[in-house]
Scaffold this active site. Structure first.
Site, PDB file in Angstrom:
ATOM      1  N   GLY A 182       1.261 -23.519  14.034  1.00  0.00           N
ATOM      2  CA  GLY A 182       0.890 -24.736  14.740  1.00  0.00           C
ATOM      3  C   GLY A 182       2.079 -25.469  15.310  1.00  0.00           C
ATOM      4  N   CYS A 183       2.536 -26.487  14.590  1.00  0.00           N
ATOM      5  CA  CYS A 183       3.564 -27.371  15.126  1.00  0.00           C
ATOM      6  C   CYS A 183       4.936 -26.711  15.211  1.00  0.00           C
ATOM      7  CB  CYS A 183       3.616 -28.654  14.311  1.00  0.00           C
ATOM      8  SG  CYS A 183       2.089 -29.629  14.471  1.00  0.00           S
TER       9      CYS A 183
END
Length: 209
Positions: free
Chosen positions: A149-150
């Site tokens: 994700g991030c």
């Protein structure tokens, strides 16, 4: 990773860009929710945090800037946008939530920058790129949560902003080994050098303060 897959990608990818001359270390979204078994975000990533803290200690000893990111939303999620709409666990990052706090063992130092964000990338909608450029940083060392994700979003944006990018494998984590390993593989192929903790600590130890 199968031998066939490695051989297939080696035909087109595999270039290493190396570490830069003036790096910054970024710790992405280490927050309490990922470490609390009662929270939807819980991912069993204690080893990733421990690795990131060791890298942080080496970075501080080398005089390398350290940046921590977190996700913080207006109490009514007015700035959450489509990301907040899509990802239900982001409710834990409403301003004041205990799950959005720093986990045990991670407290920002007075000389470390905290960048609060609302979207996956540490660079999107923040001043991070211009801040790094202003102090002459040419490269970033990425650690954090989650790999798929991030961390991945920040990796792509770091490269897009012109920073040499290294992702520290042991200092990143995800809720399942599959997405973790797949995204490390893909980042290493196309956007960054995926490096070991030992490799990055040795690099930092060789820098002149």
């Amino acid at each position: 990773m199968s031998d066939d897959l490695a051989a297939n990608y080696a035909k087109a990818y595999g270039t290493r860009v190396g570490f830069g001359a003036k790096p910054a270390l970024i710790l992405i979204d280490f927050c309490q929710g990922y470490f609390d078994p009662e929270c939807d975000l819980y991912s069993g990533v204690e080893d990733a945090l421990a690795s990131a803290l060791r890298v942080r200690a080496a970075a501080r000893a080398a005089g390398v800037p350290v940046i921590l990111t977190n996700v913080v939303y207006h109490p009514l999620a007015l700035n959450g946008g489509r990301f907040y709409e899509k990802a239900a666990p982001l409710r834990y990052f409403l301003e004041g939530s205990a799950m959005g706090a720093w986990p045990a063992g991670l407290v920002p130092e007075a000389d470390e920058l905290v960048v609060s964000k609302q979207y996956p990338s540490a660079f999107f909608g923040t001043s991070l790129a211009s801040t790094l450029t202003a102090v002459g940083v040419d490269s970033v060392l990425l650690t954090g949560l989650t790999t798929s994700g991030c961390v991945r979003a920040s990796c792509v944006d770091a490269m897009s902003h012109g920073f040499r990018t290294a992702v520290v494998a042991e200092a990143c984590g995800d809720r399942h080994p599959g997405p973790h390993e797949a995204n490390l593989f893909d980042m290493n192929a196309k956007y960054a050098d995926v490096v070991s903790e030992d490799e990055v600590v040795a690099f930092l130890g060789g820098l002149k303060v």
